[in-house]
Design a protein around this motif. Structure first.
Motif, PDB file in Angstrom:
ATOM      1  N   GLU A   1       5.735  -0.482 -14.747  1.00 50.20           N
ATOM      2  CA  GLU A   1       5.531   0.086 -16.082  1.00 50.20           C
ATOM      3  C   GLU A   1       6.870   0.244 -16.815  1.00 50.20           C
ATOM      4  O   GLU A   1       6.974  -0.052 -18.005  1.00 50.20           O
TER       5      GLU A   1
ATOM      6  N   GLN B   1       4.158   0.625  -9.044  1.00 48.51           N
ATOM      7  CA  GLN B   1       3.457   0.676 -10.327  1.00 48.51           C
ATOM      8  C   GLN B   1       4.328   1.348 -11.389  1.00 48.51           C
ATOM      9  O   GLN B   1       4.416   0.877 -12.517  1.00 48.51           O
ATOM     10  N   GLU B   2       4.997   2.430 -11.020  1.00 51.41           N
ATOM     11  CA  GLU B   2       5.915   3.090 -11.951  1.00 51.41           C
ATOM     12  C   GLU B   2       7.042   2.142 -12.356  1.00 51.41           C
ATOM     13  O   GLU B   2       7.420   2.076 -13.534  1.00 51.41           O
TER      14      GLU B   2
ATOM     15  N   ASP C   1       0.839  -1.208   0.000  1.00 53.85           N
ATOM     16  CA  ASP C   1       0.000   0.000   0.000  1.00 53.85           C
ATOM     17  C   ASP C   1       0.871   1.253   0.000  1.00 53.85           C
ATOM     18  O   ASP C   1       0.634   2.187  -0.766  1.00 53.85           O
TER      19      ASP C   1
ATOM     20  N   ALA D   1       2.704   1.620  -3.385  1.00 56.45           N
ATOM     21  CA  ALA D   1       1.881   1.283  -4.559  1.00 56.45           C
ATOM     22  C   ALA D   1       2.267   2.115  -5.781  1.00 56.45           C
ATOM     23  O   ALA D   1       2.450   1.574  -6.872  1.00 56.45           O
ATOM     24  N   GLU D   2       2.404   3.404  -5.600  1.00 57.20           N
ATOM     25  CA  GLU D   2       2.712   4.295  -6.730  1.00 57.20           C
ATOM     26  C   GLU D   2       4.106   3.994  -7.298  1.00 57.20           C
ATOM     27  O   GLU D   2       4.277   3.864  -8.513  1.00 57.20           O
ATOM     28  N   GLU D   3       5.087   3.861  -6.409  1.00 57.13           N
ATOM     29  CA  GLU D   3       6.462   3.601  -6.850  1.00 57.13           C
ATOM     30  C   GLU D   3       6.570   2.240  -7.543  1.00 57.13           C
ATOM     31  O   GLU D   3       7.246   2.108  -8.569  1.00 57.13           O
TER      32      GLU D   3
END
Length: 89
Positions: free
Chosen positions: A52, A48-49, A41, A44-46
Motif C-alpha cells: 500500500e 500488505q502495508e 502467510d 501478510a500484514e506487513e
C-alpha cells in the motif's frame, strides 16, 4: 500531494527499500517463514502495508507496477534467505 515516482528503476529501488525494512524489522518471521514455507502467510500484514505504501508513492500509470513490488520481495527477502535451512531449496 507529492509527485509520484514514474521511473521504473526508481520505483524498483523504492520497492526494495520497503521490503528491506520489512525483513529488517521481522527477522524471526522471515526465518520461520522460509523454514516452514509460509513466509507470505506470516508476513501478510506487513507485506500488505508495504504494498500500500509503495502504491501511494508510485504512479498508477507505471507499467508492471505490482510486479515490481513482487520482484523486490523475491530479490530482497527470498534470495537473501538462501542460507536458512528449508525444504523449499
Amino acid at each position: 500531494m507529492a509527485r509520484r515516482v514514474e521511473d521504473p528503476e526508481l520505483a524498483f529501488r523504492l520497492a526494495r527499500a520497503i521490503v528491506s525494512d520489512i525483513a529488517l524489522y521481522n527477522p524471526d518471521k522471515v526465518e520461520e517463514g522460509i523454514k516452514n514455507d509460509n513466509i507470505f502467510d506470516l508476513l501478510a500484514e506487513e507485506l500488505q502495508e508495504g504494498r500500500e505504501h509503495f502504491a501511494e508513492r508510485v504512479s498508477e500509470t507505471l507499467e508492471n507496477r505490482d510486479q515490481l513490488f513482487d520482484r523486490a520481495i523475491v530479490d530482497v527477502m527470498i534470495k537473501q534467505a538462501g542460507k536458512i535451512e528449508s525444504s523449499i531449496w
